[in-house]
Design a protein around this motif. Structure first.
Motif, PDB file in Angstrom:
ATOM      1  N   ALA A   5      33.936  62.153  92.334  1.00  0.00           N
ATOM      2  CA  ALA A   5      33.497  63.545  92.139  1.00  0.00           C
ATOM      3  C   ALA A   5      34.666  64.523  91.971  1.00  0.00           C
ATOM      4  N   LEU A   6      35.726  64.339  92.741  1.00  0.00           N
ATOM      5  CA  LEU A   6      36.829  65.318  92.690  1.00  0.00           C
ATOM      6  C   LEU A   6      37.617  65.237  91.378  1.00  0.00           C
ATOM      7  N   ASP A   7      37.441  64.132  90.631  1.00  0.00           N
ATOM      8  CA  ASP A   7      38.096  64.028  89.317  1.00  0.00           C
ATOM      9  C   ASP A   7      37.533  65.048  88.326  1.00  0.00           C
ATOM     10  N   TYR A   8      36.380  65.620  88.637  1.00  0.00           N
ATOM     11  CA  TYR A   8      35.720  66.567  87.734  1.00  0.00           C
ATOM     12  C   TYR A   8      36.032  68.018  88.098  1.00  0.00           C
ATOM     13  N   ASP A  44      30.021  67.754 102.295  1.00  0.00           N
ATOM     14  CA  ASP A  44      31.367  68.085 101.810  1.00  0.00           C
ATOM     15  C   ASP A  44      31.374  68.228 100.283  1.00  0.00           C
ATOM     16  N   VAL A  45      32.519  68.623  99.730  1.00  0.00           N
ATOM     17  CA  VAL A  45      32.596  68.936  98.300  1.00  0.00           C
ATOM     18  C   VAL A  45      32.208  67.736  97.424  1.00  0.00           C
ATOM     19  N   PRO A  46      32.724  66.515  97.675  1.00  0.00           N
ATOM     20  CA  PRO A  46      32.285  65.388  96.835  1.00  0.00           C
ATOM     21  C   PRO A  46      30.777  65.142  96.913  1.00  0.00           C
ATOM     22  N   ARG A 102      35.573  69.345  84.058  1.00  0.00           N
ATOM     23  CA  ARG A 102      35.028  68.629  82.893  1.00  0.00           C
ATOM     24  C   ARG A 102      33.593  68.216  83.152  1.00  0.00           C
ATOM     25  N   GLN A 103      32.899  67.946  82.041  1.00  0.00           N
ATOM     26  CA  GLN A 103      31.455  67.701  82.118  1.00  0.00           C
ATOM     27  C   GLN A 103      31.130  66.595  83.110  1.00  0.00           C
ATOM     28  N   ALA A 104      30.154  66.870  83.976  1.00  0.00           N
ATOM     29  CA  ALA A 104      29.801  65.907  85.018  1.00  0.00           C
ATOM     30  C   ALA A 104      28.288  65.712  85.053  1.00  0.00           C
ATOM     31  N   TRP A 105      27.866  64.491  84.924  1.00  0.00           N
ATOM     32  CA  TRP A 105      26.430  64.144  84.980  1.00  0.00           C
ATOM     33  C   TRP A 105      26.296  62.876  85.803  1.00  0.00           C
ATOM     34  N   ARG A 106      25.588  62.962  86.922  1.00  0.00           N
ATOM     35  CA  ARG A 106      25.339  61.832  87.811  1.00  0.00           C
ATOM     36  C   ARG A 106      26.650  61.122  88.206  1.00  0.00           C
ATOM     37  N   VAL A 107      27.600  61.893  88.675  1.00  0.00           N
ATOM     38  CA  VAL A 107      28.862  61.289  89.121  1.00  0.00           C
ATOM     39  C   VAL A 107      28.706  60.870  90.588  1.00  0.00           C
ATOM     40  N   ASP A 108      29.459  59.869  90.989  1.00  0.00           N
ATOM     41  CA  ASP A 108      29.342  59.427  92.381  1.00  0.00           C
ATOM     42  C   ASP A 108      30.373  60.146  93.249  1.00  0.00           C
ATOM     43  N   ALA A 167      28.215  65.308  93.682  1.00  0.00           N
ATOM     44  CA  ALA A 167      27.369  64.141  93.377  1.00  0.00           C
ATOM     45  C   ALA A 167      25.901  64.550  93.362  1.00  0.00           C
ATOM     46  N   PHE A 168      25.494  65.327  94.354  1.00  0.00           N
ATOM     47  CA  PHE A 168      24.084  65.743  94.470  1.00  0.00           C
ATOM     48  C   PHE A 168      23.691  66.663  93.320  1.00  0.00           C
ATOM     49  N   ILE A 169      24.502  67.705  93.084  1.00  0.00           N
ATOM     50  CA  ILE A 169      24.144  68.693  92.055  1.00  0.00           C
ATOM     51  C   ILE A 169      24.126  68.053  90.676  1.00  0.00           C
ATOM     52  N   SER A 170      25.076  67.135  90.422  1.00  0.00           N
ATOM     53  CA  SER A 170      25.160  66.543  89.082  1.00  0.00           C
ATOM     54  C   SER A 170      24.040  65.535  88.821  1.00  0.00           C
ATOM     55  N   ARG A 171      23.237  65.228  89.822  1.00  0.00           N
ATOM     56  CA  ARG A 171      22.019  64.440  89.590  1.00  0.00           C
ATOM     57  C   ARG A 171      20.862  65.334  89.161  1.00  0.00           C
TER      58      ARG A 171
END
Ligand code: ZN
Length: 259
Positions: A128-131, A200-202, A118-124, A206-210
């Motif tokens: 992160a794994l919820d997305y 790691d994946v989270p 699901r859409q992720a923008w600036r997630v922490d 987090a980084f990419i969605s920023r």
């Protein structure tokens, strides 16, 4: 845990669910959930598998395993090092990787792929794994000589067929410590665990969605372990990720770079 597969039907591409080695229809949108099991279709082997998603983008991470950075005599990045592959590079399980002639060495890179749900923008990091919808296997096929020559990697990583993805998506998998390996003609060439990732994946999500909004179906290739090496016409290359399965592709000579 569910296994989501995408395959070709006479009416076009469709999603399905795999139970044991049998595929069932998946009514509705797998990104909208919950996943429902429909009619029995047949054995997995009887279907023409497709790349399991059609992403808006494929985001890749360079040098995310220390041993792979070392084999290229490259320093470890202080932040995730991102590049993109075009969605037109995708092929599915069983499809041939085509090596353009006259571009020098082309290599395999076995990787864990993250499929955004699901859409992720600036997630922490903590959420992160919820997305994530799930995970699959990827081969980040790379024209190594062009990669060195070009500095930018768009050409080296972007040829058609340079992104085998599949064979299916596994949901509810813990990505923290999975074995990732590559076999060339049955011989092991790469092997590591995702616990050896620099980021790691989270942290990657987090980084990419920023930087960019991640959309359902987007794919993150999480970097390759040491042991990359050349592919040649007639080879069979396999990427295996623990808990997911084996992505197998034959290698064939493609068109010449210069006519
Ligand atoms: Zn890679």
């Amino acid at each position: 845990m569910a296994r989501i597969v995408r395959f070709l039907t006479p009416a076009g591409p469709a999603f399905g669910l795999i139970e044991d080695d049998t595929v069932y229809t998946l009514p509705g949108d797998p990104f909208a959930g919950p996943l429902q099991m429909g009619e029995r279709l047949g054995k997995v082997e009887s279907l023409k598998l497709l790349p399991p998603v059609q992403p808006s983008k494929i985001i890749c991470v360079g040098r995310n395993y220390a041993a792979h950075a070392a084999e290229h005599h490259a320093p470890l990045p202080e932040e995730p090092m991102l590049f993109l592959k075009p969605p037109s590079a995708l092929i599915g399980h069983g499809d041939p990787i085509l090596i353009p002639q006259g571009i020098g060495q082309v290599e395999h890179e076995a990787e864990l792929a993250v499929i955004i749900g699901r859409q992720a923008w600036r997630v922490d990091r903590l959420s992160a794994l919820d997305y994530v919808l799930g995970y699959t296997c990827a081969n980040d096929v790379s024209a190594r000589d062009l990669q060195r020559k070009d500095n930018q990697w768009g050409r080296a990583k972007g040829f058609d067929t340079f992104c085998p993805l599949g064979p299916w998506i596994v949901t509810d998998l813990d990505p923290r410590d999975l074995a990732v390996s590559c076999r060339l003609n049955g011989e092991q060439r790469q092997h590591a665990r995702t616990s050896e990732m620099v980021f790691d994946v989270p942290a990657l999500i987090a980084f990419i969605s920023r930087v960019m909004t991640l959309l359902p179906g987007d794919v993150i290739l999480t970097g390759t372990p040491a042991g990359v090496g050349p592919l040649a016409d007639g080879d069979t290359v396999e990427v295996e990720v623990e808990g997911i399965g084996v992505l197998r592709n034959p290698v064939q000579n493609g068109p010449a770079w210069a006519d």
